[in-house]
Design a protein around this motif. Structure first.
Motif, PDB file in Angstrom:
ATOM      1  N   LYS A 138      37.900  31.608  34.810  1.00 60.13           N
ATOM      2  CA  LYS A 138      38.150  30.804  33.608  1.00 60.13           C
ATOM      3  C   LYS A 138      39.644  30.510  33.472  1.00 60.13           C
ATOM      4  O   LYS A 138      40.029  29.400  33.127  1.00 60.13           O
ATOM      5  N   VAL A 139      40.473  31.499  33.743  1.00 56.97           N
ATOM      6  CA  VAL A 139      41.928  31.300  33.622  1.00 56.97           C
ATOM      7  C   VAL A 139      42.415  30.342  34.702  1.00 56.97           C
ATOM      8  O   VAL A 139      43.260  29.486  34.430  1.00 56.97           O
ATOM      9  N   LEU A 140      41.892  30.478  35.907  1.00 57.16           N
ATOM     10  CA  LEU A 140      42.301  29.556  36.973  1.00 57.16           C
ATOM     11  C   LEU A 140      41.928  28.125  36.632  1.00 57.16           C
ATOM     12  O   LEU A 140      42.686  27.201  36.897  1.00 57.16           O
ATOM     13  N   ARG A 187      38.432  23.825  26.886  1.00 54.69           N
ATOM     14  CA  ARG A 187      37.104  24.222  26.410  1.00 54.69           C
ATOM     15  C   ARG A 187      36.752  25.654  26.802  1.00 54.69           C
ATOM     16  O   ARG A 187      35.781  26.218  26.300  1.00 54.69           O
ATOM     17  N   ASP A 188      37.504  26.251  27.729  1.00 54.68           N
ATOM     18  CA  ASP A 188      37.277  27.635  28.143  1.00 54.68           C
ATOM     19  C   ASP A 188      38.053  28.640  27.302  1.00 54.68           C
ATOM     20  O   ASP A 188      37.903  29.846  27.485  1.00 54.68           O
ATOM     21  N   ALA A 189      38.859  28.166  26.379  1.00 56.34           N
ATOM     22  CA  ALA A 189      39.745  29.056  25.623  1.00 56.34           C
ATOM     23  C   ALA A 189      38.980  30.163  24.896  1.00 56.34           C
ATOM     24  O   ALA A 189      39.406  31.318  24.897  1.00 56.34           O
ATOM     25  N   GLU A 190      37.847  29.836  24.295  1.00 56.03           N
ATOM     26  CA  GLU A 190      37.078  30.863  23.569  1.00 56.03           C
ATOM     27  C   GLU A 190      36.513  31.905  24.532  1.00 56.03           C
ATOM     28  O   GLU A 190      36.498  33.099  24.214  1.00 56.03           O
ATOM     29  N   ASP A 191      36.060  31.470  25.700  1.00 55.28           N
ATOM     30  CA  ASP A 191      35.568  32.422  26.703  1.00 55.28           C
ATOM     31  C   ASP A 191      36.702  33.307  27.203  1.00 55.28           C
ATOM     32  O   ASP A 191      36.521  34.521  27.378  1.00 55.28           O
ATOM     33  N   ILE A 192      37.852  32.714  27.436  1.00 53.34           N
ATOM     34  CA  ILE A 192      39.016  33.484  27.890  1.00 53.34           C
ATOM     35  C   ILE A 192      39.408  34.493  26.813  1.00 53.34           C
ATOM     36  O   ILE A 192      39.675  35.662  27.114  1.00 53.34           O
ATOM     37  N   ARG A 193      39.423  34.068  25.574  1.00 48.80           N
ATOM     38  CA  ARG A 193      39.760  34.965  24.455  1.00 48.80           C
ATOM     39  C   ARG A 193      38.775  36.142  24.405  1.00 48.80           C
ATOM     40  O   ARG A 193      39.171  37.300  24.251  1.00 48.80           O
ATOM     41  N   PHE A 194      37.487  35.859  24.557  1.00 49.66           N
ATOM     42  CA  PHE A 194      36.479  36.919  24.564  1.00 49.66           C
ATOM     43  C   PHE A 194      36.758  37.919  25.687  1.00 49.66           C
ATOM     44  O   PHE A 194      36.716  39.136  25.476  1.00 49.66           O
ATOM     45  N   LEU A 195      37.024  37.426  26.889  1.00 50.97           N
ATOM     46  CA  LEU A 195      37.283  38.298  28.029  1.00 50.97           C
ATOM     47  C   LEU A 195      38.557  39.122  27.834  1.00 50.97           C
ATOM     48  O   LEU A 195      38.588  40.312  28.177  1.00 50.97           O
ATOM     49  N   ILE A 196      39.589  38.514  27.276  1.00 50.31           N
ATOM     50  CA  ILE A 196      40.840  39.235  26.996  1.00 50.31           C
ATOM     51  C   ILE A 196      40.573  40.389  26.029  1.00 50.31           C
ATOM     52  O   ILE A 196      41.013  41.521  26.256  1.00 50.31           O
ATOM     53  N   PHE A 253      42.362  37.285  42.488  1.00 49.01           N
ATOM     54  CA  PHE A 253      42.472  36.075  43.304  1.00 49.01           C
ATOM     55  C   PHE A 253      43.872  35.989  43.933  1.00 49.01           C
ATOM     56  O   PHE A 253      44.657  35.107  43.584  1.00 49.01           O
ATOM     57  N   PRO A 254      44.182  36.892  44.868  1.00 48.08           N
ATOM     58  CA  PRO A 254      45.547  36.941  45.409  1.00 48.08           C
ATOM     59  C   PRO A 254      45.975  35.693  46.173  1.00 48.08           C
ATOM     60  O   PRO A 254      47.174  35.415  46.280  1.00 48.08           O
ATOM     61  N   ARG A 309      49.162  29.121  31.908  1.00 43.79           N
ATOM     62  CA  ARG A 309      50.145  29.700  30.978  1.00 43.79           C
ATOM     63  C   ARG A 309      50.094  29.004  29.622  1.00 43.79           C
ATOM     64  O   ARG A 309      50.248  29.643  28.583  1.00 43.79           O
ATOM     65  N   LEU A 310      49.862  27.705  29.627  1.00 46.52           N
ATOM     66  CA  LEU A 310      49.772  26.971  28.366  1.00 46.52           C
ATOM     67  C   LEU A 310      48.564  27.432  27.547  1.00 46.52           C
ATOM     68  O   LEU A 310      48.671  27.671  26.344  1.00 46.52           O
ATOM     69  N   VAL A 311      47.418  27.551  28.203  1.00 47.69           N
ATOM     70  CA  VAL A 311      46.215  27.994  27.512  1.00 47.69           C
ATOM     71  C   VAL A 311      46.399  29.425  27.010  1.00 47.69           C
ATOM     72  O   VAL A 311      46.058  29.745  25.865  1.00 47.69           O
TER      73      VAL A 311
END
Length: 57
Positions: free
Chosen positions: A2-4, A9-18, A37-38, A47-49
């Motif tokens: 999601k971060v990559l 629209r993924d911000a809420e999912d990213i927030r949940f995972l964080i 994901f090296p 970074r903006l999101v």
């Protein structure tokens, strides 16, 4: 992943995972993504999101 993708629209999912992982800042999120994901370059939009997510916290 999601971060990559770093789509707004993924911000809420990213927030949940964080929250679920107990991460407290963008650098922790980026470090974890780098471990998982090296080979992937982190896009600037990630970074903006993340900045938006942590500013709202």
């Amino acid at each position: 992943m999601k971060v990559l993708a770093a789509r707004r629209r993924d911000a809420e999912d990213i927030r949940f995972l964080i929250d679920h992982l107990g991460l407290t800042n963008a650098e922790q999120v980026l470090a974890l993504c780098g471990k998982v994901f090296p080979e992937e370059e982190m896009p600037g939009r990630a970074r903006l999101v993340l900045g938006d997510i942590f500013d709202d916290s």
